[in-house]
Scaffold this motif. Structure first.
Motif, mmCIF file in Angstrom:
data_model
loop_
_atom_site.group_PDB
_atom_site.id
_atom_site.type_symbol
_atom_site.label_atom_id
_atom_site.label_comp_id
_atom_site.label_asym_id
_atom_site.label_seq_id
_atom_site.Cartn_x
_atom_site.Cartn_y
_atom_site.Cartn_z
ATOM 1 N N LYS A 158 -53.266 99.025 29.604
ATOM 2 C CA LYS A 158 -51.841 99.212 29.867
ATOM 3 C C LYS A 158 -51.048 99.219 28.576
ATOM 4 O O LYS A 158 -51.538 98.822 27.528
ATOM 5 N N ILE A 159 -49.821 99.659 28.695
ATOM 6 C CA ILE A 159 -48.872 99.605 27.591
ATOM 7 C C ILE A 159 -47.883 98.501 27.941
ATOM 8 O O ILE A 159 -47.323 98.487 29.033
ATOM 9 N N VAL A 160 -47.698 97.593 27.016
ATOM 10 C CA VAL A 160 -46.834 96.443 27.271
ATOM 11 C C VAL A 160 -45.589 96.522 26.403
ATOM 12 O O VAL A 160 -45.679 96.795 25.210
ATOM 13 N N PHE B 174 -47.361 86.126 22.756
ATOM 14 C CA PHE B 174 -46.119 86.559 23.392
ATOM 15 C C PHE B 174 -45.514 87.688 22.566
ATOM 16 O O PHE B 174 -45.250 87.510 21.377
ATOM 17 N N VAL B 175 -45.319 88.826 23.194
ATOM 18 C CA VAL B 175 -44.674 89.946 22.504
ATOM 19 C C VAL B 175 -43.179 89.789 22.681
ATOM 20 O O VAL B 175 -42.660 89.904 23.789
ATOM 21 N N GLU C 165 -45.174 86.278 36.489
ATOM 22 C CA GLU C 165 -45.565 87.354 35.570
ATOM 23 C C GLU C 165 -47.030 87.754 35.771
ATOM 24 O O GLU C 165 -47.372 88.946 35.776
ATOM 25 N N LEU C 166 -47.882 86.765 35.958
ATOM 26 C CA LEU C 166 -49.300 87.064 36.164
ATOM 27 C C LEU C 166 -49.526 87.832 37.464
ATOM 28 O O LEU C 166 -50.344 88.747 37.520
ATOM 29 N N TYR D 24 -45.753 88.326 27.936
ATOM 30 C CA TYR D 24 -46.962 87.670 27.439
ATOM 31 C C TYR D 24 -48.116 88.644 27.486
ATOM 32 O O TYR D 24 -48.149 89.540 28.313
ATOM 33 N N LEU D 25 -49.092 88.464 26.584
ATOM 34 C CA LEU D 25 -50.290 89.283 26.730
ATOM 35 C C LEU D 25 -51.585 88.537 26.768
ATOM 36 O O LEU D 25 -52.549 89.011 27.314
#
Length: 224
Positions: free
Chosen positions: A72-74, A52-53, A128-129, A79-80
């Motif tokens: 992608k840029i998050v 989790f960022v 989110e997904l 979450y990643l």
DNA sequence: GCATTAACCACAG
DNA sequence: CTGTGGTTAATGC
């Protein structure tokens, strides 16, 4: 051990947890501060944790058969590691911090239990997904069908609107990385950026970008 | 054929 | 790491 309870950067899903669940989460969660360039997840290594960022910018990238591809840029909070932790044994992609970044590693077993026991939490995770999947569908179509200027325009608008929420920002990627993100070469990125600059659509000074004519940029992004 | 687009190479700052 | 110029290949009138 209540730091999840007091955390102000909770995900929308985590906001649905009660104090007891947050306590369990906190006991199975480890927070790490990464600096620019630090690797958070490495492709092909075992994936034990949900990542989790909390705060910061991360690039998600894979080494393809030919070359590096940035998926992608998050921007946190986000979450990643959900797809690769739940859906595969190993990490299917890497994640690297491109700014100072605060990350929480969450034990998969606990995360799984919370999903099973708390529908509201699970629902927010699914949301989110789903958004992420739709983003990738869109990006895939755009990258395949648009030509150079359209791809770069889209990337600039993405940074401006989704990441920084301002017309003026410092690009957190090198030209090469921007090429890896947009499926073009670094030379093409350079040329298109100076073309845009010469047409007064943007102003470029090293990595500092100002969007001068957003309408025009949107038009280029739309027409490819 | 001719124009457009973009990758690859090379070289200079 | 970047910007630019030349070259080449693919694609579409």
């Amino acid at each position: 051990m209540d730091f999840c309870y007091y955390c102000i950067k909770k995900s929308k899903a985590t906001g649905k947890l009660d104090q007891k669940e947050l306590k369990v989460l906190g006991q199975n969660c480890n927070q790490v501060l990464f600096n620019k360039g630090d690797k958070i997840m490495i492709q092909d290594t075992l994936s034990y944790n949900i990542v989790f960022v909390k705060e910061g910018l991360v690039k998600v990238h894979v080494m393809g058969p030919e070359k590096e591809q940035i998926l992608k840029i998050v921007k946190g909070p986000s979450y990643l590691g959900i797809p690769t932790t739940i859906g595969a044994k190993i990490n299917e992609y890497s994640a690297t911090a491109i700014s100072k970044t605060n990350v929480c590693f969450i034990g998969f077993e606990v995360f799984k239990e919370i999903i099973k026991n708390n529908g509201e939490f699970a629902y927010e995770i699914i949301v989110e997904l789903c958004r992420s999947e739709l983003y990738h569908f869109k990006k895939c179509i755009n990258q395949v069908q648009k030509q150079g200027p359209g791809k770069i325009a889209e990337a600039l608008l993405y940074f401006s609107e989704e990441i920084f929420n301002t017309q003026k920002f410092k690009l957190p990627l090198t030209r090469n990385e921007l090429g890896d993100l947009t499926c073009t070469s670094r030379e093409t990125v350079s040329r298109i950026l100076s073309d845009f600059s010469n047409s007064n659509i943007i102003k470029v000074n090293k990595n500092k970008i100002s969007i001068l004519d957003k309408n025009q940029l949107e038009k280029i992004s739309k027409t490819g």
